[in-house]
Design a protein around this motif. Structure first.
Motif, PDB file in Angstrom:
ATOM      1  N   THR A  87       0.838  -1.192   0.000  1.00 18.33           N
ATOM      2  CA  THR A  87       0.000   0.000   0.000  1.00 18.33           C
ATOM      3  C   THR A  87       0.873   1.242   0.000  1.00 18.33           C
ATOM      4  OG1 THR A  87      -1.784  -1.107   1.209  1.00 18.33           O
ATOM      5  CG2 THR A  87      -1.749   1.295   1.286  1.00 18.33           C
ATOM      6  N   LEU A  88       0.578   2.172  -0.907  1.00 15.04           N
ATOM      7  CA  LEU A  88       1.239   3.464  -0.920  1.00 15.04           C
ATOM      8  C   LEU A  88       0.368   4.430  -0.133  1.00 15.04           C
ATOM      9  CD1 LEU A  88       2.689   1.918  -3.161  1.00 15.04           C
ATOM     10  CD2 LEU A  88       2.715   4.000  -4.512  1.00 15.04           C
ATOM     11  N   VAL A  89       0.979   5.136   0.826  1.00 15.43           N
ATOM     12  CA  VAL A  89       0.230   5.968   1.756  1.00 15.43           C
ATOM     13  C   VAL A  89       0.668   7.423   1.623  1.00 15.43           C
ATOM     14  CG1 VAL A  89      -0.417   6.304   4.168  1.00 15.43           C
ATOM     15  CG2 VAL A  89       0.137   4.010   3.341  1.00 15.43           C
ATOM     16  N   ALA A  90      -0.297   8.323   1.466  1.00 12.93           N
ATOM     17  CA  ALA A  90       0.001   9.752   1.417  1.00 12.93           C
ATOM     18  C   ALA A  90       0.278  10.274   2.825  1.00 12.93           C
ATOM     19  CB  ALA A  90      -1.174  10.504   0.798  1.00 12.93           C
ATOM     20  N   PRO A  91       0.962  11.409   2.945  1.00 12.99           N
ATOM     21  CA  PRO A  91       1.186  11.995   4.278  1.00 12.99           C
ATOM     22  C   PRO A  91      -0.138  12.268   4.990  1.00 12.99           C
ATOM     23  CG  PRO A  91       2.595  13.043   2.640  1.00 12.99           C
ATOM     24  CD  PRO A  91       1.644  12.166   1.880  1.00 12.99           C
ATOM     25  N   SER A  92      -0.162  12.021   6.289  1.00  9.44           N
ATOM     26  CA  SER A  92      -1.393  12.216   7.051  1.00  9.44           C
ATOM     27  C   SER A  92      -1.788  13.685   7.135  1.00  9.44           C
ATOM     28  CB  SER A  92      -1.233  11.629   8.465  1.00  9.44           C
ATOM     29  OG  SER A  92      -0.124  12.223   9.130  1.00  9.44           O
ATOM     30  N   ASP A  93      -0.811  14.582   7.078  1.00 10.16           N
ATOM     31  CA  ASP A  93      -1.086  16.024   7.050  1.00 10.16           C
ATOM     32  C   ASP A  93      -1.417  16.414   5.614  1.00 10.16           C
ATOM     33  OD1 ASP A  93      -1.144  18.782   7.088  1.00 10.16           O
ATOM     34  OD2 ASP A  93       0.769  19.015   8.132  1.00 10.16           O
TER      35      ASP A  93
END
Length: 390
Positions: free
Chosen positions: A91-97
């Motif tokens: 899974t590629l995850v974007a920054p939470s902010d």
């Protein structure tokens, strides 16, 4: 010692070669960490650069795990091969902010690539924070598209999942011969501007066996698009499958040769929609076929809206210049959430021509549904409920 050397050789062969002549590049070999905390952007870029330098077909491999990725652009104009596969098991995850990528336009972008295949994987845009911001604060960033393809040819995307995009999930812009299949796209019904797949300025786009539930159009088709085939797509929640909005500009390329078949709409705002701004334009829509669609409480199952003028800004008192002709609705059946199940609100200046209704059967709460037509010219065939207004 000899056993250790032999094991090292085997591992190198495993990570850097595959069946046939295809060479494989594991992103972990370039420093990517599957821990959702370490920024792996540079590792992915380095793997892409190494793959582009190969003259043979290549595969970039993303093992299981969650990889934190910032905004990144993969350019293909300098790639020596025209056969790159990205196989994703993680899974590629974007920054939470959301502010980190919120003003970049795109989270993951491919431009000027040729012969790219993306197989599997999940893209988590973590867009919920931005959606919440937009409901209360006008100073929020616009948001980033999860996966964008610009000016690229011969793209195949298969088995990919996109979750919670900040804005559009997938954009196809200026591309030739793109195939998307067996995808799953998901975001909250209240998420703003999270179109599932947006197509613009492209030709030869095929979408097959895909499930889309989002806060905006499941599929949106913009100006300059031709030869689109959409089949076996399930939509809901969302705003349906839309051609448009069109006609914002006076000089605008048209949309032609679009087929949408074997689709299901569940609880959507619209089903099959063509939407144009109520503004002067030389744009057009022609040669469109909608067939074999099931509506399950879609608010407006069939809609042509050439009176689009939100908040009555930039267009009051004007009429659409977009010319719509040769649009077929065949075997569209199911239930409508509004009594007006079929509405063709065409332009006073350019009435719709060549509209064809064939075996449309839509009901409203076990009652007689209604059809409303204005400035629409065409013919009806078979049994149509509501009765044709053409």
């Amino acid at each position: 010692m000899r056993i250790q050397i032999l094991l090292q050789v085997i591992m190198m062969l495993f990570f850097h070669s595959s069946s046939g002549t295809k060479i494989s590049y594991n992103v972990q070999s370039y420093g990517a960490k599957p821990d959702e905390k370490t920024d792996s952007t540079k590792a992915f870029m380095n793997a892409w650069a190494a793959a582009c330098a190969s003259i043979k077909p290549v595969m970039i491999y993303v093992p299981q795990g969650r990889y934190l990725i910032g905004s990144v652009a993969f350019w293909g104009q300098y790639c020596k091969n025209k056969a790159t596969t990205i196989k994703i098991e993680g899974t590629l995850v974007a920054p939470s902010d959301y502010r980190v990528i919120g003003n970049t336009g795109n989270w993951i972008k491919f431009e000027r690539v040729n012969g790219l295949k993306i197989s599997g994987g999940t893209f988590d845009g973590q867009g919920a924070g931005l959606w919440a911001c937009k409901t209360s604060d006008k100073s929020c960033p616009p948001g980033a598209t999860t996966l964008a393809f610009y000016n690229s040819n011969n793209i195949v995307i298969s088995g990919l999942t996109s979750l919670n995009s900040q804005m559009f999930h997938v954009v196809i812009d200026g591309c030739q011969n793109t195939k998307l299949q067996k995808m799953k796209i998901s975001a909250s019904a209240s998420s703003p501007n999270t179109d599932g797949i947006h197509i613009e300025g492209s030709s030869g786009v095929t979408i097959l066996k895909t499930v889309i539930g989002t806060g905006d159009d499941c599929v949106s088709i913009g100006p300059g698009t031709s030869n689109v085939w959409i089949e076996n797509v399930s939509c809901g929640p969302g705003h349906g499958i839309s051609i448009g909005s069109l006609g914002w500009s006076m000089q605008e390329p048209g949309v032609q040769n679009v087929t949408v078949k074997t689709t299901t709409f569940r609880g959507t705002q619209n089903g099959l929609r063509i939407k144009t701004w109520a503004r002067p334009s030389n744009g057009f829509v022609k040669d469109v076929v909608f067939q074999h669609s099931v509506m399950v409480n879609a608010r407006y199952p069939i809609l042509i809206d050439q009176e689009y003028c939100p908040d009555q800004k930039n267009c009051p008192g004007q009429v659409s210049g977009v010319k719509i002709r040769d649009v077929t609705y065949q075997d569209i059946h199911g239930t409508s959430a509004s009594q007006v199940a079929l509405k063709l609100a065409c332009s006073k200046a350019n009435p719709c021509q060549g509209i064809r209704l064939e075996d449309v059967n839509l009901t409203f709460k076990n009652q007689q549904a209604q059809a409303l037509c204005s400035n629409a010219v065409g013919t009806s065939y078979g049994v149509n409920k509501p009765e044709s207004c053409l």
